[in-house]
Write an enzyme that holds these catalytic residues in place. Sequence first.
Site, PDB file in Angstrom:
ATOM      1  N   ALA A  19     -47.013  16.314 -36.722  1.00  0.00           N
ATOM      2  CA  ALA A  19     -47.382  16.827 -35.401  1.00  0.00           C
ATOM      3  C   ALA A  19     -48.617  17.704 -35.502  1.00  0.00           C
ATOM      4  O   ALA A  19     -49.532  17.632 -34.667  1.00  0.00           O
ATOM      5  CB  ALA A  19     -46.217  17.609 -34.791  1.00  0.00           C
ATOM      6  N   SER A  39     -38.657  20.665 -29.456  1.00  0.00           N
ATOM      7  CA  SER A  39     -38.115  20.740 -30.801  1.00  0.00           C
ATOM      8  C   SER A  39     -36.604  20.863 -30.729  1.00  0.00           C
ATOM      9  O   SER A  39     -36.028  21.039 -29.652  1.00  0.00           O
ATOM     10  CB  SER A  39     -38.707  21.938 -31.551  1.00  0.00           C
ATOM     11  OG  SER A  39     -38.234  21.998 -32.877  1.00  0.00           O
ATOM     12  N   ARG A  40     -35.955  20.765 -31.901  1.00  0.00           N
ATOM     13  CA  ARG A  40     -34.502  20.888 -31.939  1.00  0.00           C
ATOM     14  C   ARG A  40     -34.043  22.314 -31.677  1.00  0.00           C
ATOM     15  O   ARG A  40     -32.902  22.530 -31.266  1.00  0.00           O
ATOM     16  CB  ARG A  40     -33.974  20.419 -33.299  1.00  0.00           C
ATOM     17  CG  ARG A  40     -34.078  18.924 -33.526  1.00  0.00           C
ATOM     18  CD  ARG A  40     -33.654  18.565 -34.928  1.00  0.00           C
ATOM     19  NE  ARG A  40     -34.544  19.164 -35.929  1.00  0.00           N
ATOM     20  CZ  ARG A  40     -34.354  19.073 -37.237  1.00  0.00           C
ATOM     21  NH1 ARG A  40     -33.306  18.427 -37.710  1.00  0.00           N
ATOM     22  NH2 ARG A  40     -35.215  19.634 -38.070  1.00  0.00           N
ATOM     23  N   LYS A 100     -44.918   5.947 -36.713  1.00  0.00           N
ATOM     24  CA  LYS A 100     -44.443   4.824 -37.513  1.00  0.00           C
ATOM     25  C   LYS A 100     -43.349   5.273 -38.476  1.00  0.00           C
ATOM     26  O   LYS A 100     -43.377   6.449 -38.891  1.00  0.00           O
ATOM     27  CB  LYS A 100     -45.627   4.212 -38.275  1.00  0.00           C
ATOM     28  CG  LYS A 100     -46.078   5.059 -39.476  1.00  0.00           C
ATOM     29  CD  LYS A 100     -47.456   4.772 -39.920  1.00  0.00           C
ATOM     30  CE  LYS A 100     -48.445   5.638 -39.193  1.00  0.00           C
ATOM     31  NZ  LYS A 100     -48.249   7.085 -39.380  1.00  0.00           N
ATOM     32  N   ASP A 181     -40.969   4.830 -45.213  1.00  0.00           N
ATOM     33  CA  ASP A 181     -41.917   5.935 -45.218  1.00  0.00           C
ATOM     34  C   ASP A 181     -43.309   5.495 -45.626  1.00  0.00           C
ATOM     35  O   ASP A 181     -44.299   5.898 -45.020  1.00  0.00           O
ATOM     36  CB  ASP A 181     -41.427   7.046 -46.157  1.00  0.00           C
ATOM     37  CG  ASP A 181     -41.964   8.403 -45.739  1.00  0.00           C
ATOM     38  OD1 ASP A 181     -42.984   8.817 -46.292  1.00  0.00           O
ATOM     39  OD2 ASP A 181     -41.376   9.032 -44.844  1.00  0.00           O
TER      40      ASP A 181
END
Length: 334
Positions: A19, A39-40, A100, A181
């Site tokens: 981010a 955000s969490r 991605k 990843d």
Amino acid sequence: MTTDSGVLRWGVLGTGGIATAFLEGLRVVEGARVTAVGSRSEASAARFADAWDIPNRHVGPEALAADPEVDVVYVATPHPAHHAGTLACLEAGKHVLCEKPLAMNVREVTEMIGAARRNGRFLMEAMWTRFAPASREIGRLLADGAIGELRLLTANFGNAVPYDPASRMWAPELGGGALLDLGVYPVALASHFLGELTVVGATGRLAPNGVVDAQATVLVENRDGVTGMLACSLDAPLPNRVALVGTRGRIELERWWCPTDFVLHRDGQEPEAFAFPHRANGYEHEAEEVARRIAAGELESPLMPWEESLRVVRVMDEVRERLGVVYPADAVAA
């Protein structure tokens, strides 16, 4: 869906390193303004917002998606959260640029595309490699026959990451493993230049936890028999190079996932070096593509269309099946 001044208002879902990198790239994009972060936790949203002078802070994707001062959301959460976060934003009428891999499997990607179509909102996988000027120049050279007919593509991407079962890189519940990843990059590159892919073979090695992949090697080919040799690894420092080999030459790249330069080798001629420096860090190109397509009223990008994202995730699903890598998202009924 922009403000009256023509500004495209961005929300960011997630506050990690990716981010931060995206916002660094967004700084040079004309008409882009970051208005909200989600955000969490309230604390992480506040820290990120303070660091970037973002006015609106939210806990969770639903709250961010409901913000009337957001036009488009950049989803920068870990892979398993892409699906839910993207759906929340699309259903709330926001456009979405999602990191991605777009999602964990073909079922999730299909549902995300369905939501974009149903709500008439733009959706694109953030495959930043695709939009770099160097990548686009390579595509032009291939189309012009600079190396003759393409015969072989080789791409590898690997780093030696110390094994830590608590790390996101190795945790199945967080989409850990080399393929999702790092391997998404060579698979997407092969899809870009070769088109529809068939997995001819796949092999690899599981991590010490026996659940996620530490390394994967994949052989693909397209309908014309052009071959792609792809490798990714989390426990070995691979050369991290790409070669596109044709009947009359080749194109070679290093640091190819965010390319700024490459070398063209034509048979019987001296090598030609090409350089296309970024204005920021490379993320600006995908953000500008999003702005162009939204301004044009389009739902997908012709440079990274939905079918392309489906093609990439189909390959990764098949490779994971061959390696025996299963994620919690795979257990959800279609």
